[in-house]
Design a protein around this motif. Structure first.
Motif, PDB file in Angstrom:
ATOM      1  N   LEU A   1      40.907  51.585  21.539  1.00 24.93           N
ATOM      2  CA  LEU A   1      41.137  50.448  21.906  1.00 24.93           C
ATOM      3  C   LEU A   1      41.657  50.242  23.430  1.00 24.93           C
ATOM      4  O   LEU A   1      41.807  49.143  23.961  1.00 24.93           O
ATOM      5  N   ASN A   2      42.047  51.582  24.055  1.00 32.63           N
ATOM      6  CA  ASN A   2      42.340  51.485  25.236  1.00 32.63           C
ATOM      7  C   ASN A   2      41.253  50.939  26.145  1.00 32.63           C
ATOM      8  O   ASN A   2      41.516  50.623  27.486  1.00 32.63           O
ATOM      9  N   GLY A   3      40.235  50.925  25.861  1.00 30.11           N
ATOM     10  CA  GLY A   3      38.863  50.614  26.628  1.00 30.11           C
ATOM     11  C   GLY A   3      37.902  51.566  26.924  1.00 30.11           C
ATOM     12  O   GLY A   3      37.851  52.678  26.708  1.00 30.11           O
ATOM     13  N   ARG A   4      36.993  51.251  27.660  1.00 36.25           N
ATOM     14  CA  ARG A   4      35.790  52.057  28.228  1.00 36.25           C
ATOM     15  C   ARG A   4      36.732  53.088  29.151  1.00 36.25           C
ATOM     16  O   ARG A   4      37.249  52.691  29.954  1.00 36.25           O
ATOM     17  N   GLN A   5      36.131  54.262  29.227  1.00 36.47           N
ATOM     18  CA  GLN A   5      36.819  55.478  29.767  1.00 36.47           C
ATOM     19  C   GLN A   5      36.457  55.672  31.145  1.00 36.47           C
ATOM     20  O   GLN A   5      36.948  56.137  32.108  1.00 36.47           O
ATOM     21  N   ILE A   6      34.980  55.257  31.365  1.00 38.02           N
ATOM     22  CA  ILE A   6      34.475  55.781  32.601  1.00 38.02           C
ATOM     23  C   ILE A   6      34.431  54.400  33.443  1.00 38.02           C
ATOM     24  O   ILE A   6      33.991  53.417  33.273  1.00 38.02           O
ATOM     25  N   PHE A   7      35.068  54.727  34.873  1.00 37.11           N
ATOM     26  CA  PHE A   7      35.027  53.318  35.804  1.00 37.11           C
ATOM     27  C   PHE A   7      34.565  53.873  37.161  1.00 37.11           C
ATOM     28  O   PHE A   7      35.046  54.696  37.542  1.00 37.11           O
ATOM     29  N   GLU A   8      33.712  53.279  37.792  1.00 38.99           N
ATOM     30  CA  GLU A   8      33.061  53.346  39.041  1.00 38.99           C
ATOM     31  C   GLU A   8      33.116  52.264  40.027  1.00 38.99           C
ATOM     32  O   GLU A   8      32.854  51.179  39.367  1.00 38.99           O
ATOM     33  N   TYR A   9      33.583  52.537  41.060  1.00 40.78           N
ATOM     34  CA  TYR A   9      33.664  51.200  41.914  1.00 40.78           C
ATOM     35  C   TYR A   9      33.056  51.859  43.603  1.00 40.78           C
ATOM     36  O   TYR A   9      33.678  52.932  43.767  1.00 40.78           O
ATOM     37  N   ASP A  10      32.593  50.902  44.040  1.00 39.59           N
ATOM     38  CA  ASP A  10      32.056  51.334  45.218  1.00 39.59           C
ATOM     39  C   ASP A  10      32.074  49.980  46.288  1.00 39.59           C
ATOM     40  O   ASP A  10      31.221  49.054  45.893  1.00 39.59           O
ATOM     41  N   SER A  11      32.611  50.303  47.343  1.00 35.45           N
ATOM     42  CA  SER A  11      32.821  49.229  48.429  1.00 35.45           C
ATOM     43  C   SER A  11      32.128  49.151  49.671  1.00 35.45           C
ATOM     44  O   SER A  11      32.273  48.604  50.600  1.00 35.45           O
ATOM     45  N   ASP A  12      31.159  50.428  49.439  1.00 37.48           N
ATOM     46  CA  ASP A  12      30.522  50.760  50.940  1.00 37.48           C
ATOM     47  C   ASP A  12      29.434  49.458  51.268  1.00 37.48           C
ATOM     48  O   ASP A  12      28.876  49.424  50.269  1.00 37.48           O
ATOM     49  N   GLY A  13      29.298  49.397  52.448  1.00 37.54           N
ATOM     50  CA  GLY A  13      28.097  48.485  52.634  1.00 37.54           C
ATOM     51  C   GLY A  13      28.646  47.039  52.593  1.00 37.54           C
ATOM     52  O   GLY A  13      29.798  46.637  52.623  1.00 37.54           O
ATOM     53  N   GLU A  14      27.595  46.218  52.295  1.00 37.75           N
ATOM     54  CA  GLU A  14      27.816  44.727  52.326  1.00 37.75           C
ATOM     55  C   GLU A  14      28.425  44.129  50.674  1.00 37.75           C
ATOM     56  O   GLU A  14      28.273  42.996  50.402  1.00 37.75           O
ATOM     57  N   ALA A  15      28.141  44.949  49.914  1.00 36.96           N
ATOM     58  CA  ALA A  15      28.240  44.744  48.360  1.00 36.96           C
ATOM     59  C   ALA A  15      29.099  45.560  47.734  1.00 36.96           C
ATOM     60  O   ALA A  15      29.576  46.570  48.023  1.00 36.96           O
ATOM     61  N   LEU A  16      29.921  44.843  46.808  1.00 37.22           N
ATOM     62  CA  LEU A  16      30.707  45.619  45.788  1.00 37.22           C
ATOM     63  C   LEU A  16      29.993  46.023  44.571  1.00 37.22           C
ATOM     64  O   LEU A  16      29.268  45.049  43.716  1.00 37.22           O
ATOM     65  N   HIS A  17      30.137  47.322  43.972  1.00 35.20           N
ATOM     66  CA  HIS A  17      29.566  47.785  42.780  1.00 35.20           C
ATOM     67  C   HIS A  17      30.748  47.902  41.806  1.00 35.20           C
ATOM     68  O   HIS A  17      31.560  48.773  42.370  1.00 35.20           O
ATOM     69  N   PHE A  18      30.401  47.642  40.508  1.00 35.68           N
ATOM     70  CA  PHE A  18      31.464  47.899  39.468  1.00 35.68           C
ATOM     71  C   PHE A  18      30.802  48.426  38.292  1.00 35.68           C
ATOM     72  O   PHE A  18      29.786  47.933  37.925  1.00 35.68           O
ATOM     73  N   LYS A  19      31.008  49.636  37.787  1.00 37.51           N
ATOM     74  CA  LYS A  19      30.663  50.151  36.530  1.00 37.51           C
ATOM     75  C   LYS A  19      31.649  50.669  35.618  1.00 37.51           C
ATOM     76  O   LYS A  19      32.554  51.224  36.102  1.00 37.51           O
ATOM     77  N   ASN A  20      31.404  50.291  34.332  1.00 35.82           N
ATOM     78  CA  ASN A  20      32.649  50.604  33.351  1.00 35.82           C
ATOM     79  C   ASN A  20      31.628  50.943  31.830  1.00 35.82           C
ATOM     80  O   ASN A  20      31.126  50.026  31.508  1.00 35.82           O
ATOM     81  N   ARG A  21      31.879  52.160  31.476  1.00 43.33           N
ATOM     82  CA  ARG A  21      31.272  52.591  30.337  1.00 43.33           C
ATOM     83  C   ARG A  21      31.766  53.299  29.434  1.00 43.33           C
ATOM     84  O   ARG A  21      33.012  53.928  29.919  1.00 43.33           O
ATOM     85  N   ASN A  22      31.347  53.556  28.285  1.00 43.57           N
ATOM     86  CA  ASN A  22      32.275  54.301  27.294  1.00 43.57           C
ATOM     87  C   ASN A  22      31.552  55.723  27.345  1.00 43.57           C
ATOM     88  O   ASN A  22      30.549  55.768  27.499  1.00 43.57           O
ATOM     89  N   ILE A  23      32.429  56.798  26.923  1.00 43.77           N
ATOM     90  CA  ILE A  23      31.775  58.116  27.066  1.00 43.77           C
ATOM     91  C   ILE A  23      30.789  58.217  25.674  1.00 43.77           C
ATOM     92  O   ILE A  23      29.794  59.097  25.827  1.00 43.77           O
ATOM     93  N   ILE A  24      30.995  57.271  24.460  1.00 41.50           N
ATOM     94  CA  ILE A  24      29.864  57.283  23.600  1.00 41.50           C
ATOM     95  C   ILE A  24      29.253  56.009  23.884  1.00 41.50           C
ATOM     96  O   ILE A  24      29.555  54.747  23.582  1.00 41.50           O
ATOM     97  N   PRO A  25      27.986  56.122  24.158  1.00 37.71           N
ATOM     98  CA  PRO A  25      27.029  55.104  24.748  1.00 37.71           C
ATOM     99  C   PRO A  25      26.787  53.961  23.669  1.00 37.71           C
ATOM    100  O   PRO A  25      26.790  52.641  24.123  1.00 37.71           O
ATOM    101  N   PHE A  26      26.766  54.326  22.374  1.00 41.34           N
ATOM    102  CA  PHE A  26      26.437  53.121  21.528  1.00 41.34           C
ATOM    103  C   PHE A  26      27.679  52.565  20.964  1.00 41.34           C
ATOM    104  O   PHE A  26      27.236  51.387  20.183  1.00 41.34           O
TER     105      PHE A  26
END
Length: 158
Positions: free
Chosen positions: A60-85
């Motif tokens: 319930l705490n949420g997805r465990q893996i968070f990735e953020y990238d602000s290099d360049g002209e775009a912002l990238h956000f990724k948020n995923r669970n350790i168990i993909p399904f």
């Protein structure tokens, strides 16, 4: 700026495996006590309830893996669970100039990041990310980076 807690994946997998093993051994212990030993009374239910509650809290705490990238002209956000399904991974990428504002909401152990992005169709869209597993320093770095982008966008509008 890049921010990622992907290196902690093995730790989160270990915790997940440990919690599942606690549930399984709790069920086995409960059944052994209930049918064979009768050593515990109603307390034997705690051998199942406590590990199940810990496992539920972990997810319930949420997805465990968070990735953020602000290099360049775009912002990238990724948020995923350790168990993909278990849940669908979130992946968003948009130009920096579309970022209007952001909010970090923290309630007890649960942290959420709400990003407001301008869009052509309906004015703005709110994107939601679960950042409960980021450390306080990582959250502060994320806020600092997003503040820079929002400030730059406001200066360009004025």
């Amino acid at each position: 700026m890049r921010l990622s807690n992907r290196s902690k994946t093995s730790f989160y997998n270990f915790i997940n495996t440990l919690l599942i093993m606690m549930v399984v051994f709790g069920i086995i212990g409960f059944l052994a006590n209930d049918y064979r030993f009768h050593a515990l009374g109603n307390e034997s239910y705690l051998m199942v309830i406590i590990p199940v509650l810990l496992l539920i809290f972990f997810f319930l705490n949420g997805r465990q893996i968070f990735e953020y990238d602000s290099d360049g002209e775009a912002l990238h956000f990724k948020n995923r669970n350790i168990i993909p399904f278990l849940s669908k991974a979130l992946h968003d990428e948009f130009p920096k100039y579309k970022l209007i504002k952001y909010d970090v909401v923290s309630i007890f152990f649960i942290k959420r990041l709400y990003i407001t992005v301008s869009s052509k169709n309906n004015g703005s869209t709110i994107l939601k990310y679960q950042i409960s597993y980021l450390t306080r320093k990582e959250v502060n770095d994320l806020k600092l980076s997003l503040n820079k982008v929002v400030k730059t966008n406001k200066e360009k509008k004025d």
